[in-house]
Design a protein around this motif. Structure first.
Motif, PDB file in Angstrom:
ATOM      1  N   LEU A 558      -1.059  -6.634 -11.923  1.00 23.94           N
ATOM      2  CA  LEU A 558      -0.885  -5.793 -13.102  1.00 23.94           C
ATOM      3  C   LEU A 558       0.578  -5.738 -13.530  1.00 23.94           C
ATOM      4  O   LEU A 558       0.886  -5.655 -14.728  1.00 23.94           O
ATOM      5  CB  LEU A 558      -1.377  -4.369 -12.814  1.00 23.94           C
ATOM      6  N   ALA A 559       1.493  -5.758 -12.556  1.00 19.80           N
ATOM      7  CA  ALA A 559       2.914  -5.634 -12.868  1.00 19.80           C
ATOM      8  C   ALA A 559       3.403  -6.781 -13.739  1.00 19.80           C
ATOM      9  O   ALA A 559       4.357  -6.623 -14.520  1.00 19.80           O
ATOM     10  CB  ALA A 559       3.725  -5.569 -11.572  1.00 19.80           C
ATOM     11  N   VAL A 560       2.784  -7.934 -13.632  1.00 18.25           N
ATOM     12  CA  VAL A 560       3.198  -9.094 -14.431  1.00 18.25           C
ATOM     13  C   VAL A 560       3.058  -8.791 -15.921  1.00 18.25           C
ATOM     14  O   VAL A 560       3.821  -9.282 -16.751  1.00 18.25           O
ATOM     15  CB  VAL A 560       2.360 -10.325 -14.034  1.00 18.25           C
ATOM     16  N   GLU A 561       2.098  -7.949 -16.283  1.00 22.95           N
ATOM     17  CA  GLU A 561       1.834  -7.643 -17.690  1.00 22.95           C
ATOM     18  C   GLU A 561       2.699  -6.499 -18.229  1.00 22.95           C
ATOM     19  O   GLU A 561       2.622  -6.172 -19.410  1.00 22.95           O
ATOM     20  CB  GLU A 561       0.352  -7.268 -17.856  1.00 22.95           C
ATOM     21  N   ILE A 562       3.499  -5.894 -17.382  1.00 25.26           N
ATOM     22  CA  ILE A 562       4.287  -4.725 -17.790  1.00 25.26           C
ATOM     23  C   ILE A 562       5.628  -5.181 -18.346  1.00 25.26           C
ATOM     24  O   ILE A 562       6.341  -5.984 -17.728  1.00 25.26           O
ATOM     25  CB  ILE A 562       4.483  -3.776 -16.589  1.00 25.26           C
ATOM     26  N   LEU A 571       7.880  -0.745  -9.303  1.00 29.42           N
ATOM     27  CA  LEU A 571       6.729  -1.313  -8.609  1.00 29.42           C
ATOM     28  C   LEU A 571       7.158  -2.327  -7.555  1.00 29.42           C
ATOM     29  O   LEU A 571       6.604  -2.360  -6.444  1.00 29.42           O
ATOM     30  CB  LEU A 571       5.785  -1.964  -9.623  1.00 29.42           C
ATOM     31  N   ALA A 572       8.165  -3.144  -7.885  1.00 34.81           N
ATOM     32  CA  ALA A 572       8.628  -4.144  -6.917  1.00 34.81           C
ATOM     33  C   ALA A 572       9.270  -3.485  -5.700  1.00 34.81           C
ATOM     34  O   ALA A 572       9.038  -3.895  -4.558  1.00 34.81           O
ATOM     35  CB  ALA A 572       9.625  -5.090  -7.588  1.00 34.81           C
ATOM     36  N   GLY A 573      10.095  -2.454  -5.956  1.00 45.23           N
ATOM     37  CA  GLY A 573      10.746  -1.769  -4.844  1.00 45.23           C
ATOM     38  C   GLY A 573       9.752  -1.067  -3.946  1.00 45.23           C
ATOM     39  O   GLY A 573       9.847  -1.145  -2.706  1.00 45.23           O
ATOM     40  N   GLU A 586       7.746 -11.216   4.044  1.00 42.31           N
ATOM     41  CA  GLU A 586       8.176 -11.516   2.673  1.00 42.31           C
ATOM     42  C   GLU A 586       8.863 -10.330   1.997  1.00 42.31           C
ATOM     43  O   GLU A 586       9.543 -10.499   0.980  1.00 42.31           O
ATOM     44  CB  GLU A 586       6.977 -11.938   1.831  1.00 42.31           C
ATOM     45  N   ALA A 587       8.706  -9.130   2.564  1.00 47.07           N
ATOM     46  CA  ALA A 587       9.330  -7.949   1.964  1.00 47.07           C
ATOM     47  C   ALA A 587      10.845  -8.105   1.879  1.00 47.07           C
ATOM     48  O   ALA A 587      11.471  -7.626   0.919  1.00 47.07           O
ATOM     49  CB  ALA A 587       8.985  -6.712   2.784  1.00 47.07           C
TER      50      ALA A 587
END
Length: 984
Positions: A558-562, A571-573, A586-587
């Motif tokens: 969903l974040a890709v569309e924001i 959201l990434a943090g 991967e974090a």
């Protein structure tokens, strides 16, 4: 004095008379002027400002002078020369011995009681002015005969005309070395035609002249005055601000308010500072109320009407607004405003806006308005303020609420909340909206919308968890029970509710709310992604890591569309922090790209929260240098934005880091302070208790450590915080293993091991798995111990998590020792110690070295083993792990080695020293805990706590909890704790 009963917060048993504060300069000026006679000193100021107190303080000084003092009473019809006559009646010298002339016969009508001592009466005069002049000369002669240096007249605004004429007469004769005059009065009470104005404006030449205008106290003086009434203890900044704003710094209002709060038991002392239990409102003391109403009652009906309107409006308002509220014409209102201002009741500014000079006076007038009239006045006020541009929406919401106009109230409350959030005042927004939801029945759709906004506003608050937080939680839950809400409306309420529950530590409940919310948030990708990210946090719930990971992956899609960069950063943090909790490598790639600042206050707070969460994750992994870096960034931003709740979080994690890295100095005090600051947030409070329990366990205070770890384990389990149960269970297992109770050690670690296995998150098991392995080995089940160790190794594959890997090295060393392969065990414990030291985690490294020494001795290397063991004994002792040092000392003795004498010696009996149990109680008293809280933390009955507390008071020769805490800290009783440890 403080109430000496052993309770928590202290309440004052008595309230002292306040000392004179904030008047040093005025007192010096008064003394200096009177020291240069003849002098005229005018002391002016409003009611309660401290005129009489200043004069009393001056008169009490041991200076060589003769003074006559009188006070003008507030009589409707003042007695002619009454104050002057009353002053002379206070003399203690026989009048018959005074060198009086025949002129003194004029005094017989004034002093009939002196008839036998005064000269014969004089012939009456036909001219009234001449008779009065003769009388004044006679009074002046009496003053000089008595040797009066100073005539003091208080409240001269109430003096009769003849008294004021006599004062004018004295000033005209002062050049002939007459007495000095000290006169106090209220300027606002002096009529335009009063002779007092002539006295204050036409002072003769050649006379020392001083006018002292007393102003309200400043905030620091306000604090000093209140403190002087409460045993000299300082008062909190919040209490200071509250008192100063509501009393306007008027000493009498301050004094009477403190006495009223004392009578209502509103005052407590906590950590050496006075606090008020309820800071929302301040009752008007009866003296202030009666004085205000008496002053208002002397004004014209129109002025009183204006004052009622001003009390309703509460804040500075224009004459037009006051006129509309009062139902008056602007011209009539203007005249009444001038009258009220002349009486010192109203105060204007440069924009011709008016309000009461003091909040308490406004409250006194407001409370006297009948309820029906209040509603009408509030309605008028609301309608008048609607014409103001820009409209004061918060005030409009208040007035229409009090008027019972629900629709207008709701409209302006929402507008006010929107403006408050835009300005960063989220608490004001929450107050407006929660009041609306609690105070009226809105349609379901409106109720849902307002509740959603209230929840979002509450999430933006920077204050610690408090009554506002709990109130909004209750309100949102209540709104969810409203019939007719759609799934979407419920989801929009559950989403912020779940996040608020996370802040409060109710993890399990929070995930249930968020899981219900996500299903109906398709219309809002940002909020849906945010809720999914929170569901990706693995600290609670029965889900395995794979389920949490799926939530995080859905959120990432969903974040890709924001479009918003700020939302994507958030959201990434949060995703990175959640991945750290899952043990996902991967974090760290995301963490490496995190910014350390933001473009706005909201972004800076978001960045601060992200770094705080990353710091917590780094602690779990054992990457302590990175943890320190991220926590420092978080603290800098949180302090810059005055985010107190976030600061508490970061301080706790920094204290945890200090524990892990062996920086224990002052850590006990930090843990106590953190526990007190976070008492309203279960998760943070329990984290502080866990820190105290670690210290108690290392120091050898087993009982206290066991009780505290048990509390932490049970409460975290109740809250559903699965990750936080691991260390407490492991610590209890180690304590019981030391006493030979392997069965109890296995039992307490069963549920946490099942959680780790089901979730598959093995980075959580740093403390747990070694304790579990040791418990299996102690029970003789080598196979089970080996299986746990192998599971741990598989769970850590591909993860650069230094702390869990060091723990894995310990497990392998334990298995080697159990197999009797002492050479391999010694080498394995050496590897474990090196791994711990590299973090650095010195305490665990010392424990691993001690086990390495035991393995060396078992392998036949007695000298090397004893030398290594002795070195660990000294290191453990010096770091503060006295309990572990005692155990190592016992092992040294068993192996025939001499134990170095590192302390001053101990006592077999406690005598007048505190026992370990008493020390534990006193430590919690120093932390500000009540008996009930101590009973809960130490798992003792209240009677036992009370008995041990009284014993500690007796031994330290004190009678109150405050004195006990001070004496304990000053005496350094905790520093001497080594002489009280349980030796094994």
């Amino acid at each position: 004095m403080l109430d000496a009963s052993p309770e928590g917060d202290r309440t004052p048993s008595t309230v002292s008379t306040p000392r004179l504060v904030g008047r040093d300069r005025e007192l010096v000026a008064l003394r200096s002027a009177v020291a240069r006679p003849p002098a005229i000193v005018l002391v002016e100021g409003e009611a309660g400002i401290g005129k009489s107190r200043l004069l009393r303080e001056w008169l009490a000084a041991p200076e060589q002078r003769s003074a006559l003092v009188s006070v003008c009473p507030p009589l409707r019809e003042s007695l002619t020369l009454g104050p002057i006559v009353d002053a002379f009646r206070g003399i203690d010298r026989p009048v018959s011995r005074l060198p009086l002339t025949a002129l003194a016969g004029a005094l017989r009508p004034l002093f009939p009681e002196w008839s036998s001592d005064l000269p014969p009466a004089l012939e009456p005069l036909d001219d009234a002015k001449a008779a009065r002049h003769r009388l004044f000369r006679a009074l002046d002669e009496l003053l000089r005969a008595l040797g009066v240096d100073v005539l003091v007249l208080e409240d001269a605004h109430w003096a009769d005309e003849v008294t004021l004429e006599f004062l004018l007469f004295l000033t005209s004769r002062q050049q002939s070395d007459g007495p000095s005059l000290v006169i106090s009065y209220r300027p606002e009470e002096v009529d335009v035609g009063s002779l007092l104005l002539r006295l204050t404006s036409r002072l003769p030449a050649g006379v020392t002249q001083l006018r002292i205008a007393l102003a309200p106290l400043r905030p620091d003086d306000t604090a000093a005055l209140v403190s002087s009434m409460l045993d000299g203890n300082p008062i909190s900044q919040e209490f200071t601000t509250f008192m100063h704003e509501r009393t306007g710094g008027v000493p009498l209002a301050l004094e009477e308010s403190v006495r009223l709060m004392h009578d209502r038991a509103d005052l407590v002392v906590r950590d050496g500072q006075w606090f008020r239990l309820k800071l929302r409102e301040l009752q008007v003391p009866p003296t202030v109320r009666d004085s205000t109403r008496e002053r208002v009652g002397r004004l014209s009906p129109t002025a009183q009407q204006v004052l009622r309107a001003a009390a309703i409006l509460a804040e500075r308002s224009s004459v037009a607004t006051i006129a509309s509220t009062a139902g008056l014409s602007p011209a009539a209102c203007r005249g009444a405003v001038v009258e009220a201002a002349g009486a010192g009741v109203l105060d204007g500014d440069e924009h011709d806006r008016w309000r009461f000079r003091h909040v308490l006076a406004a409250t006194a007038v407001y409370e006297a308005i009948p309820l029906a009239d209040r509603r009408q006045l509030h309605l008028r006020a609301g309608r008048a303020l609607e014409d103001v541009h820009p409209p004061p929406v918060a005030r409009l919401a208040h007035h229409f609420r009090e008027a019972g106009e629900t629709q207008s109230w709701a409209r302006y409350a929402e507008q006010g909340a929107e403006l408050a959030m835009a300005s960063g005042d989220h608490t004001k927004a929450v107050d407006l909206l929660v009041d609306l939801l609690s105070g009226t029945e809105l349609p379901a759709a409106d109720r849902a919308r307002v509740a959603r906004i209230a929840g979002v506003a509450a999430l933006g608050r920077r204050e610690p968890v408090d009554d506002v937080y709990h109130r909004v939680i209750r309100t949102l839950r209540s709104v969810l029970e409203t019939p007719g809400l759609s799934a979407r409306q419920q989801a929009e309420i559950r989403n912020p509710l779940g996040r608020l529950l996370i802040i409060g530590g109710e993890a399990q409940t929070a995930l249930r709310e968020l899981a219900q919310a996500v299903a109906s948030l398709d219309h809002d990708p940002v909020e849906a992604a945010r809720a999914m990210t929170y569901l990706g946090w693995a600290y609670a719930g029965p889900w395995p890591a794979a389920t949490h990971r799926r939530w995080l992956d859905r959120a990432a899609e969903l974040a890709v569309e924001i479009d918003s960069p700020a939302e994507r950063l958030n959201l990434a943090g949060n995703r990175a922090a959640a991945l750290l909790m899952l043990g996902e490598e991967e974090a760290w790639d995301v963490v490496a790209d995190l910014p350390v600042d933001g473009a706005s206050a909201a972004e800076r707070l978001d960045v601060a929260r992200i770094h705080a969460n990353v710091g917590t994750g780094a602690l779990i992994w054992g990457r302590y240098a990175e943890a320190e870096k991220h926590l420092a960034v978080a603290m800098d931003l949180a302090e810059a934005e005055q985010a107190s709740r976030l600061q508490h979080n970061v301080r706790l994690e920094q204290a945890n880091l200090a524990w892990l890295t062996g920086r224990w100095e002052g850590l006990a005090e930090r843990s106590a302070a953190l526990a007190d600051a976070d008492r309203d947030r279960p998760a943070c409070y329990l984290g502080s208790i866990r820190l105290a329990a670690r210290l108690a366990a290392a120091a050898g205070r087993r009982r206290a450590a066991e009780e505290q770890f048990r509390l932490v384990l049970e409460e975290f389990a109740r809250l559903g915080a699965a990750d936080d149960t691991m260390e407490a269970a492991a610590a209890l297992a180690r304590l019981w293993l030391a006493e030979g109770h392997s069965g109890r050690a296995l039992q307490v670690t069963n549920a946490p091991m099942e959680t780790v296995g089901n979730k598959g998150i093995w980075v959580w098991a740093t403390d747990l798995v070694p304790a579990r392995v040791e418990a299996h080995l102690a029970a003789g089940d080598v196979r089970a111990a080996t299986q746990v160790c192998d599971q741990f190794a598989r769970g850590l594959r591909g993860r650069t998590a230094p702390a869990p890997r060091a723990a894995l090295a310990v497990c392998r060393a334990l298995l080697a020792a159990a197999a009797g392969d002492h050479a391999r065990a010694a080498a394995a414990f050496d590897r474990a110690a090196r791994a711990w030291s590299a973090l650095p985690r010195p305490y665990d490294a010392m424990l691993a070295r001690a086990r390495q020494a035991e393995a060396l001795i078992a392998h036949g290397h007695l000298a090397a083993g004893r030398e290594l063991l002795a070195a660990q004994y000294e290191l453990l002792f010096r770091i503060g792990a006295r309990g572990d040092a005692d155990r190592v000392a016992q092992r040294l003795r068993e192996h025939g080695a001499e134990v170095p004498r590192l302390w001053r010696g101990g006592r077999r009996g406690y005598g007048d020293q505190l026992s370990p149990r008493e020390l534990d109680v006193v430590q919690l008293v120093v932390a500000g805990k009540t008996n009930r809280e101590i009973s809960r933390i130490l798992a003792k009955s209240p009677a036992t706590v009370d008995q041990q507390l009284r014993a500690a008071m007796r031994k330290l020769k004190v009678t109150s909890r405050t004195a006990l805490a001070v004496k304990a800290v000053e005496a350094g009783v905790f520093a001497e704790d080594d002489s009280f440890h349980d030796l094994s």
